[in-house]
Design a protein around this motif. Structure first.
Motif, PDB file in Angstrom:
ATOM      1  N   ALA A  70      -2.794   4.580   1.710  1.00 38.21           N
ATOM      2  CA  ALA A  70      -1.751   4.022   0.573  1.00 38.21           C
ATOM      3  C   ALA A  70      -2.774   3.582  -0.497  1.00 38.21           C
ATOM      4  CB  ALA A  70      -1.168   2.642   1.225  1.00 38.21           C
ATOM      5  N   LEU A  71      -2.184   3.903  -1.753  1.00 37.49           N
ATOM      6  CA  LEU A  71      -2.783   3.321  -3.139  1.00 37.49           C
ATOM      7  C   LEU A  71      -1.888   2.146  -3.687  1.00 37.49           C
ATOM      8  CD1 LEU A  71      -3.258   6.838  -4.818  1.00 37.49           C
ATOM      9  CD2 LEU A  71      -4.917   5.343  -3.625  1.00 37.49           C
ATOM     10  N   ARG A  72      -2.670   1.019  -3.871  1.00 40.94           N
ATOM     11  CA  ARG A  72      -1.901  -0.057  -4.667  1.00 40.94           C
ATOM     12  C   ARG A  72      -2.761  -0.457  -5.985  1.00 40.94           C
ATOM     13  NH1 ARG A  72      -1.871  -1.023   1.149  1.00 40.94           N
ATOM     14  NH2 ARG A  72       0.360  -1.586   1.724  1.00 40.94           N
ATOM     15  N   GLU A  73      -2.445  -1.454  -6.583  1.00 40.80           N
ATOM     16  CA  GLU A  73      -2.758  -1.692  -7.927  1.00 40.80           C
ATOM     17  C   GLU A  73      -3.885  -2.875  -7.721  1.00 40.80           C
ATOM     18  OE1 GLU A  73      -2.486  -4.316 -11.697  1.00 40.80           O
ATOM     19  OE2 GLU A  73      -1.310  -4.583 -10.059  1.00 40.80           O
ATOM     20  N   THR A  74      -3.902  -3.447  -6.355  1.00 39.08           N
ATOM     21  CA  THR A  74      -4.782  -4.540  -6.050  1.00 39.08           C
ATOM     22  C   THR A  74      -5.360  -4.324  -4.815  1.00 39.08           C
ATOM     23  OG1 THR A  74      -3.271  -6.211  -5.148  1.00 39.08           O
ATOM     24  CG2 THR A  74      -3.244  -6.232  -7.665  1.00 39.08           C
ATOM     25  N   THR A  75      -6.181  -5.247  -4.458  1.00 38.83           N
ATOM     26  CA  THR A  75      -6.691  -5.121  -2.980  1.00 38.83           C
ATOM     27  C   THR A  75      -5.884  -5.823  -1.994  1.00 38.83           C
ATOM     28  OG1 THR A  75      -8.022  -7.309  -3.413  1.00 38.83           O
ATOM     29  CG2 THR A  75      -9.256  -5.097  -3.992  1.00 38.83           C
ATOM     30  N   ASP A  76      -4.784  -6.373  -2.449  1.00 37.73           N
ATOM     31  CA  ASP A  76      -3.895  -7.131  -1.463  1.00 37.73           C
ATOM     32  C   ASP A  76      -3.024  -5.978  -0.824  1.00 37.73           C
ATOM     33  OD1 ASP A  76      -2.073  -8.639  -0.291  1.00 37.73           O
ATOM     34  OD2 ASP A  76      -1.711 -10.036  -2.195  1.00 37.73           O
ATOM     35  N   LEU A  77      -3.257  -6.095   0.603  1.00 39.41           N
ATOM     36  CA  LEU A  77      -2.255  -5.235   1.346  1.00 39.41           C
ATOM     37  C   LEU A  77      -0.825  -5.642   1.190  1.00 39.41           C
ATOM     38  CD1 LEU A  77      -4.598  -5.407   4.498  1.00 39.41           C
ATOM     39  CD2 LEU A  77      -3.899  -3.328   3.408  1.00 39.41           C
ATOM     40  N   ARG A  78      -0.523  -6.742   0.740  1.00 40.33           N
ATOM     41  CA  ARG A  78       1.044  -6.905   0.526  1.00 40.33           C
ATOM     42  C   ARG A  78       1.668  -6.683  -0.951  1.00 40.33           C
ATOM     43  NH1 ARG A  78      -0.364 -13.000   1.548  1.00 40.33           N
ATOM     44  NH2 ARG A  78      -1.670 -12.329   0.022  1.00 40.33           N
ATOM     45  N   ALA A  79       0.602  -5.901  -1.608  1.00 41.77           N
ATOM     46  CA  ALA A  79       1.199  -5.371  -2.838  1.00 41.77           C
ATOM     47  C   ALA A  79       1.923  -4.237  -2.684  1.00 41.77           C
ATOM     48  CB  ALA A  79      -0.283  -5.109  -3.956  1.00 41.77           C
ATOM     49  N   PRO A  80       2.771  -3.984  -3.674  1.00 39.62           N
ATOM     50  CA  PRO A  80       3.450  -2.786  -3.621  1.00 39.62           C
ATOM     51  C   PRO A  80       2.762  -1.280  -3.439  1.00 39.62           C
ATOM     52  CG  PRO A  80       4.521  -4.027  -5.166  1.00 39.62           C
ATOM     53  CD  PRO A  80       3.120  -4.690  -4.840  1.00 39.62           C
ATOM     54  N   ILE A  81       3.021  -0.378  -2.720  1.00 40.88           N
ATOM     55  CA  ILE A  81       2.516   0.983  -2.713  1.00 40.88           C
ATOM     56  C   ILE A  81       2.892   1.824  -3.978  1.00 40.88           C
ATOM     57  CG2 ILE A  81       2.191   3.171  -1.509  1.00 40.88           C
ATOM     58  CD1 ILE A  81       2.432   1.576   1.190  1.00 40.88           C
ATOM     59  N   ILE A  82       1.685   2.099  -4.744  1.00 37.87           N
ATOM     60  CA  ILE A  82       2.046   2.730  -5.680  1.00 37.87           C
ATOM     61  C   ILE A  82       1.915   4.561  -5.493  1.00 37.87           C
ATOM     62  CG2 ILE A  82       2.026   1.130  -7.604  1.00 37.87           C
ATOM     63  CD1 ILE A  82      -0.726   2.791  -8.072  1.00 37.87           C
ATOM     64  N   GLY A  83       1.345   4.874  -4.465  1.00 36.61           N
ATOM     65  CA  GLY A  83       1.173   6.273  -4.094  1.00 36.61           C
ATOM     66  C   GLY A  83       0.295   6.495  -2.866  1.00 36.61           C
ATOM     67  N   HIS A  84       0.020   7.604  -2.613  1.00 35.07           N
ATOM     68  CA  HIS A  84      -0.926   7.925  -1.580  1.00 35.07           C
ATOM     69  C   HIS A  84      -2.070   8.764  -1.784  1.00 35.07           C
ATOM     70  CE1 HIS A  84       2.721   6.238   0.423  1.00 35.07           C
ATOM     71  NE2 HIS A  84       1.783   6.045   1.674  1.00 35.07           N
ATOM     72  N   SER A  85      -3.301   8.603  -0.972  1.00 29.54           N
ATOM     73  CA  SER A  85      -4.226   9.990  -1.266  1.00 29.54           C
ATOM     74  C   SER A  85      -4.043  10.613   0.233  1.00 29.54           C
ATOM     75  CB  SER A  85      -5.492   8.963  -1.018  1.00 29.54           C
ATOM     76  OG  SER A  85      -5.932   8.415  -2.361  1.00 29.54           O
ATOM     77  N   GLN A  86      -3.556  11.883   0.023  1.00 24.78           N
ATOM     78  CA  GLN A  86      -3.402  12.566   0.953  1.00 24.78           C
ATOM     79  C   GLN A  86      -4.288  13.955   1.161  1.00 24.78           C
ATOM     80  OE1 GLN A  86       0.924  13.185   0.129  1.00 24.78           O
ATOM     81  NE2 GLN A  86       1.474  11.504   1.470  1.00 24.78           N
ATOM     82  N   GLY A  87      -5.103  14.041   2.320  1.00 23.21           N
ATOM     83  CA  GLY A  87      -5.741  15.253   2.181  1.00 23.21           C
ATOM     84  C   GLY A  87      -6.600  15.332   3.452  1.00 23.21           C
ATOM     85  N   LEU A  88      -7.946  15.693   3.221  1.00 24.00           N
ATOM     86  CA  LEU A  88      -8.660  15.862   4.305  1.00 24.00           C
ATOM     87  C   LEU A  88     -10.219  16.078   4.103  1.00 24.00           C
ATOM     88  CD1 LEU A  88     -10.325  18.932   4.065  1.00 24.00           C
ATOM     89  CD2 LEU A  88      -7.861  19.808   4.637  1.00 24.00           C
TER      90      LEU A  88
END
Ligand SMILES: *[C@@H]1O[C@H](CO)[C@@H](O)[C@H](O)[C@H]1NC(C)=O
Ligand SMILES: *[C@@H]1O[C@H](CO)[C@@H](O)[C@H](O)[C@H]1NC(C)=O
Length: 173
Positions: A70-88
């Motif tokens: 998951a990608l977020r705007e802050t280090t807070d795990l409760r912050a909304p997800i704004i995207g994902h790093s998907q790969g290998l």
């Protein structure tokens, strides 16, 4: 819902401010935080796809991991997800200290919703915390079409279940 709308408005503003403060070399600088649930825990966002050296480790030579962090705007795990790093990632170093990665940062919220950045290069895993890895931005889609640049990343927080990374993207079009 109202608070999340507010968040995304704020996030858009935040990105605009960063864009206005482009570095001297005219790179657009965007900062994200990546939240990983580590290999082996419940609901891990990283799985071992090939265990070629039987170590069971992500960094084992010849091993392959797939991830959807998951990608977020802050280090807070409760912050909304704004995207994902998907790969290998592939254990491409016999010493296990580094690995080759290829992934997309796919945005699902904020100013860059629907756009993505493509990253390729070597991730340094030893020492894991606060080591800066530089990887190439080799392209993008949507608002990032034709993007080039570099990504500086470092892991900043490790708990028994999570790993948080700071990602700084420097983008040229
Ligand atoms: C794992 O995901 C499931 C389904 O979303 C959820 O019910 C469960 O609480 C999660 N477990 C942990 C440890 O996060
Ligand atoms: C992102 O874009 C999709 C497709 O346009 C839209 O359905 C979704 O609501 C948007 N998400 C946010 C958080 O703005």
């Amino acid at each position: 819902m109202a608070s999340s709308t507010f968040f995304f408005s704020f996030f858009s503003y935040f990105l605009l401010v960063l864009a206005a403060a482009a570095s001297p070399e005219n790179y657009l600088h965007l900062r994200f935080f990546q939240h990983e649930r580590i290999l082996g825990v419940a609901n891990a966002t990283v799985v071992l796809s090939v265990n070629a050296d039987n170590s069971g480790l992500a960094t084992g030579f010849g091993n392959i991991v797939a991830y959807d962090n998951a990608l977020r705007e802050t280090t807070d795990l409760r912050a909304p997800i704004i995207g994902h790093s998907q790969g290998l990632g592939i254990g491409s170093d016999r010493s296990g200290a580094t690995g080759f990665t290829a992934f997309s940062m796919v945005f699902t919220g904020g100013r860059y919703n629907g756009s993505s950045l493509d990253i390729q290069g070597i991730f340094i895993s030893q020492p894991l915390l606060e080591t800066v890895s530089e990887r190439a931005i080799v392209g993008g889609t949507g608002r990032f079409r034709g993007a080039r640049g570099y990504l500086l990343s470092q892991e900043i927080v490790l708990t028994p279940e999570t790993l948080t990374g700071q990602l700084d993207a420097f983008i040229k079009f």
